[in-house]
Design a protein around this motif. Structure first.
Motif, PDB file in Angstrom:
ATOM      1  N   THR A  41       0.912  -1.256  -0.034  1.00 50.33           N
ATOM      2  CA  THR A  41       0.025   0.257  -0.054  1.00 50.33           C
ATOM      3  C   THR A  41       0.785   1.204  -0.126  1.00 50.33           C
ATOM      4  O   THR A  41       0.345   2.388  -0.007  1.00 50.33           O
ATOM      5  CB  THR A  41      -0.844  -0.012   1.248  1.00 50.33           C
ATOM      6  N   TRP A  42       2.294   1.129   0.052  1.00 54.01           N
ATOM      7  CA  TRP A  42       3.020   2.192  -0.146  1.00 54.01           C
ATOM      8  C   TRP A  42       4.079   1.761  -0.750  1.00 54.01           C
ATOM      9  O   TRP A  42       4.616   0.858  -0.921  1.00 54.01           O
ATOM     10  CB  TRP A  42       3.627   2.748   1.322  1.00 54.01           C
ATOM     11  N   SER A  43       4.688   2.875  -1.696  1.00 56.74           N
ATOM     12  CA  SER A  43       5.926   3.085  -2.685  1.00 56.74           C
ATOM     13  C   SER A  43       6.638   4.092  -2.284  1.00 56.74           C
ATOM     14  O   SER A  43       6.121   5.186  -2.368  1.00 56.74           O
ATOM     15  CB  SER A  43       5.378   2.566  -3.926  1.00 56.74           C
ATOM     16  N   ASN A  44       8.115   4.040  -2.452  1.00 55.33           N
ATOM     17  CA  ASN A  44       8.826   5.091  -2.492  1.00 55.33           C
ATOM     18  C   ASN A  44       9.060   5.949  -3.759  1.00 55.33           C
ATOM     19  O   ASN A  44       9.381   6.937  -3.927  1.00 55.33           O
ATOM     20  CB  ASN A  44      10.165   4.954  -1.836  1.00 55.33           C
ATOM     21  N   GLY A  45       8.199   5.424  -4.678  1.00 55.22           N
ATOM     22  CA  GLY A  45       8.042   5.918  -6.118  1.00 55.22           C
ATOM     23  C   GLY A  45       9.302   5.751  -6.869  1.00 55.22           C
ATOM     24  O   GLY A  45       9.325   6.316  -8.216  1.00 55.22           O
ATOM     25  N   ARG A  46      10.359   5.062  -6.689  1.00 53.54           N
ATOM     26  CA  ARG A  46      11.405   4.970  -7.340  1.00 53.54           C
ATOM     27  C   ARG A  46      11.259   3.793  -8.403  1.00 53.54           C
ATOM     28  O   ARG A  46      10.573   2.851  -7.877  1.00 53.54           O
ATOM     29  CB  ARG A  46      12.768   4.618  -6.688  1.00 53.54           C
ATOM     30  N   ARG A  47      11.734   3.622  -9.493  1.00 53.87           N
ATOM     31  CA  ARG A  47      11.498   2.742 -10.587  1.00 53.87           C
ATOM     32  C   ARG A  47      12.124   1.545 -10.471  1.00 53.87           C
ATOM     33  O   ARG A  47      11.868   0.265 -10.238  1.00 53.87           O
ATOM     34  CB  ARG A  47      11.771   3.357 -12.027  1.00 53.87           C
ATOM     35  N   ILE A  48      13.543   1.475 -10.424  1.00 57.07           N
ATOM     36  CA  ILE A  48      14.511   0.276 -10.444  1.00 57.07           C
ATOM     37  C   ILE A  48      15.323   0.518  -9.046  1.00 57.07           C
ATOM     38  O   ILE A  48      15.317  -0.411  -8.345  1.00 57.07           O
ATOM     39  CB  ILE A  48      15.523   0.213 -11.664  1.00 57.07           C
ATOM     40  N   ARG A  49      16.252   1.308  -9.028  1.00 56.36           N
ATOM     41  CA  ARG A  49      17.328   1.575  -7.868  1.00 56.36           C
ATOM     42  C   ARG A  49      16.640   2.165  -6.637  1.00 56.36           C
ATOM     43  O   ARG A  49      16.165   2.983  -6.732  1.00 56.36           O
ATOM     44  CB  ARG A  49      18.756   2.040  -8.481  1.00 56.36           C
ATOM     45  N   GLY A  50      16.844   1.263  -5.789  1.00 55.09           N
ATOM     46  CA  GLY A  50      16.260   1.705  -4.546  1.00 55.09           C
ATOM     47  C   GLY A  50      14.633   1.844  -4.240  1.00 55.09           C
ATOM     48  O   GLY A  50      14.080   2.233  -3.718  1.00 55.09           O
ATOM     49  N   HIS A  51      14.030   0.899  -5.215  1.00 55.05           N
ATOM     50  CA  HIS A  51      12.596   0.753  -5.232  1.00 55.05           C
ATOM     51  C   HIS A  51      12.234  -0.070  -3.819  1.00 55.05           C
ATOM     52  O   HIS A  51      12.718  -1.145  -3.697  1.00 55.05           O
ATOM     53  CB  HIS A  51      12.197  -0.200  -6.480  1.00 55.05           C
ATOM     54  N   ILE A  52      11.395   0.483  -3.157  1.00 57.09           N
ATOM     55  CA  ILE A  52      10.887  -0.128  -2.075  1.00 57.09           C
ATOM     56  C   ILE A  52       9.125  -0.012  -1.983  1.00 57.09           C
ATOM     57  O   ILE A  52       8.654   1.122  -2.426  1.00 57.09           O
ATOM     58  CB  ILE A  52      11.400   0.583  -0.620  1.00 57.09           C
ATOM     59  N   GLU A  53       8.574  -1.133  -1.714  1.00 56.70           N
ATOM     60  CA  GLU A  53       7.272  -1.032  -1.140  1.00 56.70           C
ATOM     61  C   GLU A  53       6.895  -1.778   0.061  1.00 56.70           C
ATOM     62  O   GLU A  53       7.689  -2.812   0.378  1.00 56.70           O
ATOM     63  CB  GLU A  53       6.602  -2.023  -2.605  1.00 56.70           C
ATOM     64  N   MET A  54       5.872  -1.247   0.467  1.00 54.57           N
ATOM     65  CA  MET A  54       5.616  -2.039   1.786  1.00 54.57           C
ATOM     66  C   MET A  54       3.954  -1.760   2.016  1.00 54.57           C
ATOM     67  O   MET A  54       3.391  -1.167   1.651  1.00 54.57           O
ATOM     68  CB  MET A  54       5.985  -1.326   2.987  1.00 54.57           C
ATOM     69  N   CYS A  55       3.502  -2.637   2.992  1.00 52.61           N
ATOM     70  CA  CYS A  55       2.217  -2.935   3.351  1.00 52.61           C
ATOM     71  C   CYS A  55       2.197  -2.122   4.642  1.00 52.61           C
ATOM     72  O   CYS A  55       2.085  -2.664   5.757  1.00 52.61           O
ATOM     73  CB  CYS A  55       1.565  -4.133   3.347  1.00 52.61           C
ATOM     74  N   LEU A  56       1.913  -0.763   4.738  1.00 55.15           N
ATOM     75  CA  LEU A  56       1.647   0.023   5.656  1.00 55.15           C
ATOM     76  C   LEU A  56       0.477   0.200   6.124  1.00 55.15           C
ATOM     77  O   LEU A  56       0.002   0.522   7.558  1.00 55.15           O
ATOM     78  CB  LEU A  56       2.411   1.277   5.435  1.00 55.15           C
ATOM     79  N   LEU A  77      -7.562   0.978  -3.476  1.00 53.49           N
ATOM     80  CA  LEU A  77      -7.795   1.640  -4.663  1.00 53.49           C
ATOM     81  C   LEU A  77      -6.555   2.014  -5.135  1.00 53.49           C
ATOM     82  O   LEU A  77      -5.390   1.892  -4.746  1.00 53.49           O
ATOM     83  CB  LEU A  77      -8.556   2.860  -4.162  1.00 53.49           C
ATOM     84  N   PRO A  78      -6.644   2.481  -6.538  1.00 51.32           N
ATOM     85  CA  PRO A  78      -5.371   2.695  -7.303  1.00 51.32           C
ATOM     86  C   PRO A  78      -4.750   3.788  -6.553  1.00 51.32           C
ATOM     87  O   PRO A  78      -5.466   5.047  -6.140  1.00 51.32           O
ATOM     88  CB  PRO A  78      -5.756   3.186  -8.698  1.00 51.32           C
ATOM     89  N   ARG A  79      -3.493   3.763  -6.650  1.00 53.39           N
ATOM     90  CA  ARG A  79      -2.616   4.926  -6.159  1.00 53.39           C
ATOM     91  C   ARG A  79      -2.633   6.189  -7.451  1.00 53.39           C
ATOM     92  O   ARG A  79      -2.182   5.709  -8.513  1.00 53.39           O
ATOM     93  CB  ARG A  79      -1.080   4.348  -5.873  1.00 53.39           C
ATOM     94  N   MET A  80      -2.843   7.180  -6.908  1.00 54.81           N
ATOM     95  CA  MET A  80      -3.027   8.300  -7.957  1.00 54.81           C
ATOM     96  C   MET A  80      -1.839   9.108  -7.586  1.00 54.81           C
ATOM     97  O   MET A  80      -0.847   9.165  -8.282  1.00 54.81           O
ATOM     98  CB  MET A  80      -4.265   9.118  -7.820  1.00 54.81           C
ATOM     99  N   GLU A  81      -1.825  10.343  -7.037  1.00 54.73           N
ATOM    100  CA  GLU A  81      -1.027  11.341  -6.683  1.00 54.73           C
ATOM    101  C   GLU A  81      -0.049  11.050  -5.434  1.00 54.73           C
ATOM    102  O   GLU A  81       1.261  11.672  -5.619  1.00 54.73           O
ATOM    103  CB  GLU A  81      -1.567  12.714  -6.424  1.00 54.73           C
TER     104      GLU A  81
END
Length: 114
Positions: A41-56, A77-81
Motif C-alpha cells: 500500500t506504499w511505495s517510495n516511487g523509485r523505478r528500479i534502483r532503491g525501489h521499496i514497497e511496503m504494506c503500511l 484503490l489505485p494509487r493516484m498522486e
C-alpha cells in the motif's frame, strides 16, 4: 507492518518493531482485516534502483465492530498522486453472500425467450 513478508526492496524491517505492533493490536483486541487488491500500500516511487514497497496501511476492527457490521471487507484503490494506496472499507449489517434458492417455473417452458 506485521512482518518481513510485507516489504520488498531495501533492508527488511526490524522484527522487534513488527512484534511490538502485533502485540499492541492483540492487547487492544484489534483484528487485522485481509485487504484485497494491491499487496503493498506504499511505495517510495523509485523505478528500479532503491525501489521499496511496503504494506503500511491496514484496516483494524474489534469484535464489537464485527458483531454490529457482520459483513465487513477492505480493498485497495489505485494509487493516484500520493505514495499510498487509499483503502476502501465496505460494511453492512446484511450478508451479501446470502444465496437464494433457484426456482423453476413451468411457464418458462412455453416462452420462446427461455
Amino acid at each position: 507492518m506485521t512482518g518481513a513478508h510485507k516489504k520488498v526492496g531495501s533492508n527488511l524491517p526490524k522484527c522487534v518493531s513488527c512484534d511490538e505492533f502485533v502485540a499492541m493490536s492483540d492487547i487492544c483486541g484489534l483484528i487485522h482485516l485481509d485487504t484485497k487488491g494491491a499487496p503493498y500500500t506504499w511505495s517510495n516511487g523509485r523505478r528500479i534502483r532503491g525501489h521499496i514497497e511496503m504494506c503500511l496501511d491496514r484496516c483494524l476492527v474489534n469484535s464489537t465492530w464485527l458483531d454490529v457490521w457482520n459483513n465487513t471487507a477492505c480493498c485497495t484503490l489505485p494509487r493516484m498522486e500520493f505514495d499510498h494506496n487509499p483503502l476502501l472499507l465496505f460494511f453492512s449489517k446484511f450478508s451479501s453472500t446470502h444465496l437464494c434458492p433457484f426456482r423453476f417455473q413451468k411457464a418458462w417452458i412455453f416462452c420462446s425467450e427461455f
